[in-house]
Design an enzyme around this catalytic site. Sequence first.
Site, mmCIF file in Angstrom:
data_model
loop_
_atom_site.group_PDB
_atom_site.id
_atom_site.type_symbol
_atom_site.label_atom_id
_atom_site.label_comp_id
_atom_site.label_asym_id
_atom_site.label_seq_id
_atom_site.Cartn_x
_atom_site.Cartn_y
_atom_site.Cartn_z
ATOM 1 N N HIS A 1 9.243 2.002 5.515
ATOM 2 C CA HIS A 1 9.722 0.494 5.018
ATOM 3 C C HIS A 1 10.911 0.344 5.996
ATOM 4 O O HIS A 1 11.505 0.821 6.645
ATOM 5 C CB HIS A 1 10.814 1.021 3.466
ATOM 6 C CG HIS A 1 9.607 0.949 2.474
ATOM 7 N ND1 HIS A 1 8.860 -0.060 1.952
ATOM 8 C CD2 HIS A 1 9.356 2.142 1.450
ATOM 9 C CE1 HIS A 1 8.330 0.131 0.829
ATOM 10 N NE2 HIS A 1 8.562 1.668 0.522
ATOM 11 N N CYS B 1 6.879 -3.577 7.897
ATOM 12 C CA CYS B 1 6.798 -4.922 7.260
ATOM 13 C C CYS B 1 7.628 -6.037 8.227
ATOM 14 O O CYS B 1 8.409 -5.764 8.636
ATOM 15 C CB CYS B 1 7.253 -5.087 5.955
ATOM 16 S SG CYS B 1 6.301 -4.250 4.735
ATOM 17 N N ARG C 1 3.019 -7.696 9.817
ATOM 18 C CA ARG C 1 3.215 -6.251 10.325
ATOM 19 C C ARG C 1 3.963 -6.422 11.499
ATOM 20 O O ARG C 1 3.380 -7.137 12.597
ATOM 21 C CB ARG C 1 2.188 -5.301 9.975
ATOM 22 C CG ARG C 1 1.575 -5.236 8.803
ATOM 23 C CD ARG C 1 2.547 -4.356 7.996
ATOM 24 N NE ARG C 1 1.901 -4.182 6.432
ATOM 25 C CZ ARG C 1 2.191 -4.807 5.417
ATOM 26 N NH1 ARG C 1 2.958 -6.130 5.643
ATOM 27 N NH2 ARG C 1 1.577 -4.649 4.438
#
Length: 236
Positions: free
Chosen positions: A135, A204, A213
């Site tokens: 993340h 991300c 990405r």
Amino acid sequence: MSVRLVVRTFSELCITAGALIILFVVYFLFWTGVKAADAAEGEIDTLQSQWAREPVAQAPPPGSAEASPSKDPAPDPAPYRAGKPFATMHIPRFGADWEWPVLENTAVGTLKKGLGHYSGTARPGDTGNFAVAGHRRTYGDPFKDFPELRPGDAVVVNDGTTWFTYRVAKKPYRTVPTDTAVVDPVPRGSGFEGAGRYLTLTTCEPEWGSSHRLIAWAHLDATRPVSDGRPPELSG
């Protein structure tokens, strides 16, 4: 109904909605980070206990008698267990104390506890592409500073027996989520040619979205037995 009552009711609804939005933001910015930090620490503790309880023998150095071709080959390592940790990762660029567990698969629940290994890609140090996702925001923000990676930066992985030091090849690359070739054994767009020992990191993009990405590629630069202590990249 009087205008005053309508205005008061509307104002109360706005205040309530604002409070809910603030609570929602606090949950994502703070509480998920607290939970992720606790979960990651627990996974690292689990790994360290496992390594202390079940040490894995180091591979003999090339050319030694123990490494002779006449000897029976070592058995294949046990497969990684879904959602379970098998290594830790350190990226000095992100801070001296930056350490996260690497768990098997990239399921939603897995990435709440640490970094996720793309199932089917290489193991640390093996020929092929060891690919890992994390993340960028929420759940501890492990890859918050991902855009700061630069060529030559170290990414150090510990599997309990060996420190694997990878070197970032170039600045992060932006692509779309459907571009799965970035985790191929020889990742497309990386500039690598032929079989090698590679690492791919993904997160991300943009920072608070997921339409794209960010990818960073690295190649294996050095290995060091855990018994020899931490590598120089992590000292100091």
